[in-house]
Design a protein around this motif. Structure first.
Motif, PDB file in Angstrom:
ATOM      1  N   GLY A 302       0.788  -1.221   0.000  1.00 55.08           N
ATOM      2  CA  GLY A 302       0.000   0.000   0.000  1.00 55.08           C
ATOM      3  C   GLY A 302       0.822   1.275   0.000  1.00 55.08           C
ATOM      4  O   GLY A 302       0.493   2.224   0.710  1.00 55.08           O
ATOM      5  N   CYS A 303       1.884   1.328  -0.769  1.00 56.29           N
ATOM      6  CA  CYS A 303       2.665   2.562  -0.867  1.00 56.29           C
ATOM      7  C   CYS A 303       1.885   3.589  -1.685  1.00 56.29           C
ATOM      8  O   CYS A 303       0.811   3.312  -2.218  1.00 56.29           O
ATOM      9  CB  CYS A 303       4.026   2.280  -1.498  1.00 56.29           C
ATOM     10  SG  CYS A 303       3.939   1.691  -3.203  1.00 56.29           S
ATOM     11  N   GLY A 304       2.418   4.792  -1.802  1.00 54.00           N
ATOM     12  CA  GLY A 304       1.754   5.837  -2.558  1.00 54.00           C
ATOM     13  C   GLY A 304       1.650   5.514  -4.037  1.00 54.00           C
ATOM     14  O   GLY A 304       2.457   4.762  -4.598  1.00 54.00           O
ATOM     15  N   THR A 305       0.625   6.098  -4.673  1.00 53.97           N
ATOM     16  CA  THR A 305       0.419   5.839  -6.097  1.00 53.97           C
ATOM     17  C   THR A 305       1.591   6.360  -6.923  1.00 53.97           C
ATOM     18  O   THR A 305       2.061   5.688  -7.860  1.00 53.97           O
ATOM     19  CB  THR A 305      -0.881   6.504  -6.559  1.00 53.97           C
ATOM     20  OG1 THR A 305      -1.967   6.014  -5.751  1.00 53.97           O
ATOM     21  CG2 THR A 305      -1.174   6.184  -8.010  1.00 53.97           C
ATOM     22  N   ASP A 306       2.080   7.543  -6.594  1.00 55.62           N
ATOM     23  CA  ASP A 306       3.216   8.097  -7.329  1.00 55.62           C
ATOM     24  C   ASP A 306       4.453   7.218  -7.163  1.00 55.62           C
ATOM     25  O   ASP A 306       5.207   6.985  -8.115  1.00 55.62           O
ATOM     26  CB  ASP A 306       3.521   9.515  -6.844  1.00 55.62           C
ATOM     27  CG  ASP A 306       2.396  10.482  -7.214  1.00 55.62           C
ATOM     28  OD1 ASP A 306       1.603  10.133  -8.112  1.00 55.62           O
ATOM     29  OD2 ASP A 306       2.317  11.553  -6.606  1.00 55.62           O
ATOM     30  N   THR A 307       4.662   6.721  -5.944  1.00 56.03           N
ATOM     31  CA  THR A 307       5.809   5.848  -5.707  1.00 56.03           C
ATOM     32  C   THR A 307       5.677   4.553  -6.490  1.00 56.03           C
ATOM     33  O   THR A 307       6.658   4.048  -7.066  1.00 56.03           O
ATOM     34  CB  THR A 307       5.939   5.551  -4.206  1.00 56.03           C
ATOM     35  OG1 THR A 307       6.028   6.779  -3.484  1.00 56.03           O
ATOM     36  CG2 THR A 307       7.157   4.697  -3.922  1.00 56.03           C
ATOM     37  N   ALA A 308       4.462   3.998  -6.532  1.00 54.74           N
ATOM     38  CA  ALA A 308       4.247   2.763  -7.290  1.00 54.74           C
ATOM     39  C   ALA A 308       4.509   2.979  -8.777  1.00 54.74           C
ATOM     40  O   ALA A 308       5.078   2.115  -9.465  1.00 54.74           O
ATOM     41  CB  ALA A 308       2.823   2.261  -7.065  1.00 54.74           C
ATOM     42  N   ARG A 309       4.109   4.131  -9.298  1.00 60.25           N
ATOM     43  CA  ARG A 309       4.376   4.418 -10.704  1.00 60.25           C
ATOM     44  C   ARG A 309       5.869   4.566 -10.972  1.00 60.25           C
ATOM     45  O   ARG A 309       6.380   4.143 -12.012  1.00 60.25           O
ATOM     46  CB  ARG A 309       3.621   5.682 -11.117  1.00 60.25           C
ATOM     47  CG  ARG A 309       2.108   5.480 -11.192  1.00 60.25           C
ATOM     48  CD  ARG A 309       1.387   6.790 -11.317  1.00 60.25           C
ATOM     49  NE  ARG A 309      -0.060   6.591 -11.380  1.00 60.25           N
ATOM     50  CZ  ARG A 309      -0.959   7.541 -11.175  1.00 60.25           C
ATOM     51  NH1 ARG A 309      -0.552   8.772 -10.885  1.00 60.25           N
ATOM     52  NH2 ARG A 309      -2.250   7.292 -11.258  1.00 60.25           N
ATOM     53  N   ALA A 310       6.559   5.188 -10.011  1.00 59.91           N
ATOM     54  CA  ALA A 310       8.007   5.312 -10.174  1.00 59.91           C
ATOM     55  C   ALA A 310       8.689   3.938 -10.135  1.00 59.91           C
ATOM     56  O   ALA A 310       9.631   3.682 -10.903  1.00 59.91           O
ATOM     57  CB  ALA A 310       8.570   6.226  -9.076  1.00 59.91           C
ATOM     58  N   VAL A 311       8.217   3.044  -9.280  1.00 62.78           N
ATOM     59  CA  VAL A 311       8.763   1.687  -9.242  1.00 62.78           C
ATOM     60  C   VAL A 311       8.474   0.966 -10.552  1.00 62.78           C
ATOM     61  O   VAL A 311       9.318   0.243 -11.089  1.00 62.78           O
ATOM     62  CB  VAL A 311       8.168   0.920  -8.042  1.00 62.78           C
ATOM     63  CG1 VAL A 311       8.567  -0.552  -8.082  1.00 62.78           C
ATOM     64  CG2 VAL A 311       8.624   1.538  -6.724  1.00 62.78           C
ATOM     65  N   ARG A 312       7.256   1.151 -11.071  1.00 61.59           N
ATOM     66  CA  ARG A 312       6.905   0.535 -12.347  1.00 61.59           C
ATOM     67  C   ARG A 312       7.843   0.999 -13.457  1.00 61.59           C
ATOM     68  O   ARG A 312       8.333   0.192 -14.267  1.00 61.59           O
ATOM     69  CB  ARG A 312       5.466   0.885 -12.705  1.00 61.59           C
ATOM     70  CG  ARG A 312       4.988   0.361 -14.048  1.00 61.59           C
ATOM     71  CD  ARG A 312       3.760   1.104 -14.508  1.00 61.59           C
ATOM     72  NE  ARG A 312       4.062   2.527 -14.685  1.00 61.59           N
ATOM     73  CZ  ARG A 312       3.127   3.462 -14.909  1.00 61.59           C
ATOM     74  NH1 ARG A 312       1.854   3.116 -14.958  1.00 61.59           N
ATOM     75  NH2 ARG A 312       3.479   4.716 -15.077  1.00 61.59           N
ATOM     76  N   ASP A 313       8.131   2.294 -13.510  1.00 60.87           N
ATOM     77  CA  ASP A 313       9.028   2.810 -14.544  1.00 60.87           C
ATOM     78  C   ASP A 313      10.444   2.262 -14.364  1.00 60.87           C
ATOM     79  O   ASP A 313      11.143   1.977 -15.354  1.00 60.87           O
ATOM     80  CB  ASP A 313       9.040   4.340 -14.507  1.00 60.87           C
ATOM     81  CG  ASP A 313       7.695   4.931 -14.905  1.00 60.87           C
ATOM     82  OD1 ASP A 313       6.867   4.180 -15.465  1.00 60.87           O
ATOM     83  OD2 ASP A 313       7.460   6.126 -14.641  1.00 60.87           O
ATOM     84  N   ALA A 314      10.880   2.118 -13.084  1.00 58.45           N
ATOM     85  CA  ALA A 314      12.216   1.565 -12.844  1.00 58.45           C
ATOM     86  C   ALA A 314      12.298   0.106 -13.306  1.00 58.45           C
ATOM     87  O   ALA A 314      13.316  -0.321 -13.849  1.00 58.45           O
ATOM     88  CB  ALA A 314      12.562   1.692 -11.356  1.00 58.45           C
TER      89      ALA A 314
END
Length: 320
Positions: A302-314
Motif C-alpha cells: 500500500g505505498c503511494g500511487t506516485d511511488t508505485a508508478r516510479a517503481v513501475r518505470d524503474a
C-alpha cells in the motif's frame, strides 16, 4: 446245689499275631480314610498370571508418564495463535493498512476536501446564527421607539434579514468558489461585505452607546458587548473563511493536476529498497513482470500511487 466250674482263659497272642493284626488294621485305615486336601489361597489373592491390582495400577501410571513425557516434548501447541494473539494481529494489520492508506495522495486529497466542506458548512451556520443574533439589536435601532405591533415596529424586524441574506449571497459564493479551487477575491465584493457588516455592527451598537441611551438610563458595557457579539462573530467569519480556503487550495497532496489524472510528479523517485523488493516478487512469481502501478502498490503493502508508478518505470527500464 451244684456249681459250674470257670472256663479256662484264652491263651495270650504271640508276637507274630500281634504284628499281623497291626498290619491289617493299618491297611484297613488306609483304604477307608479320605485323602487330605492340599491347602489353597483365595483366587483374588493370587491371580493365575501373577499380576495383582497394585501391579496393574503402577503399570498404568508408568505408561501414562511415558506418554506425557513424549507429548510435553512437542512444541506444536505453543506455535498456534491464541484468540487474543489473532485479535491483536488483526488490529495491527488493520492499523498498518490504514496508515499506509492515509499516506496515499488520493486519500489525502479526499480527506482535505472533506474537511474543507465541513469547515465551510460550520462557518456558514455560525454566520447565519450570528446574523440572527443581531436581528433584535437592529430591530430596536430601526423601530426608533415605535409602538409595539405598529407598522414601523413590524417592518423593523425585516431590516436585518434582508441585510443578512445579501451578505450570505456574497459570502456563500466566495466560499463555494474557494472550495472548487477558484477563490473569488474581487475588491468590490469585499467592500460590499464590509459595508453590510458595518451597517449591522453600527445598528446593533448605537442604541447602547452613551449618547444613544434614553434619558435616565445608565451606560452598561456588558450590555453593549452582548448586543454587538453577533456582528463581531460575523466579521470574524467573513475575514477568516477566505484565508482558510486559500490555504486549502495550496495544499500539496503529492498529485499533479487533477486528483484522478494519470500523470504523477516528475520529482518522485522510487526508493531503491522498493524497487529491489518488487524485483524479488517478480523473480519468485508473486508479481507479473508487466504489472501496473496499482498491482505494484498493493504488492508493496500500500505505498503511494506516485511511488508505485516510479517503481513501475524503474522495472520497465530494466527490461528496456
Amino acid at each position: 446245689m451244684s456249681t459250674v466250674a470257670n472256663p479256662d482263659p484264652p491263651p495270650e497272642p504271640g508276637p507274630e499275631e500281634t504284628a499281623r493284626a497291626l498290619a491289617e488294621l493299618e491297611l484297613y485305615a488306609n483304604h477307608t480314610s479320605p485323602a487330605p486336601r492340599p491347602a489353597t489361597l483365595p483366587a483374588s489373592a493370587t491371580p493365575p498370571d501373577g499380576v495383582t491390582k497394585r501391579v496393574r495400577k503402577l503399570r498404568d501410571e508408568v505408561a501414562e508418564a511415558h506418554l506425557l513425557a513424549d507429548l510435553q516434548g512437542d512444541d506444536t501447541p505453543l506455535m498456534l495463535d491464541t484468540p487474543k494473539v489473532r485479535k491483536r494481529r488483526k488490529a495491527a494489520q488493520q492499523a498498518a493498512r490504514l496508515h499506509a492508506l492515509a499516506q496515499d495522495p488520493e486519500m489525502r486529497a479526499w480527506q482535505a476536501a472533506r474537511m474543507r466542506r465541513l469547515l465551510v458548512a460550520a462557518a456558514l451556520v455560525s454566520l447565519t446564527l450570528a446574523l440572527a443574533w443581531s436581528t433584535a439589536g437592529v430591530q430596536l435601532f430601526a423601530a426608533d421607539g415605535a409602538a409595539a405591533w405598529s407598522p414601523a415596529w413590524v417592518f423593523a424586524w425585516l431590516v436585518e434579514p434582508f441585510l443578512s441574506l445579501a451578505l450570505l449571497v456574497v459570502v456563500g459564493a466566495r466560499a463555494y468558489l474557494g472550495t472548487r479551487g477558484q477563490p473569488l477575491n474581487d475588491r468590490k465584493l469585499i467592500r460590499i461585505e464590509w459595508l453590510f457588516l458595518g451597517l449591522t455592527l453600527g445598528m446593533n451598537a448605537w442604541p447602547y452607546l452613551p449618547w444613544g441611551l434614553p434619558d435616565g438610563t445608565s451606560f452598561s458595557f456588558s450590555r453593549l458587548v452582548l448586543h454587538i457579539l453577533g456582528p463581531i462573530v460575523a466579521v470574524a467569519i467573513v475575514t477568516a473563511l477566505p484565508i482558510i480556503l486559500a490555504a486549502f487550495s495550496h495544499l500539496d497532496h503529492g498529485l499533479s493536476g487533477r486528483a484522478t489524472g494519470p500523470t504523477y510528479r516528475a520529482n518522485v523517485v522510487a526508493p531503491e529498497a522498493l524497487v529491489a523488493r518488487a524485483r524479488h516478487l517478480i523473480t519468485t512469481g508473486q508479481l507479473p513482470a508487466d504489472a501496473g502501478a496499482e498491482k505494484i502498490r498493493r504488492a508493496l503493502g500500500g505505498c503511494g500511487t506516485d511511488t508505485a508508478r516510479a517503481v513501475r518505470d524503474a522495472l520497465r527500464s530494466d527490461t528496456a
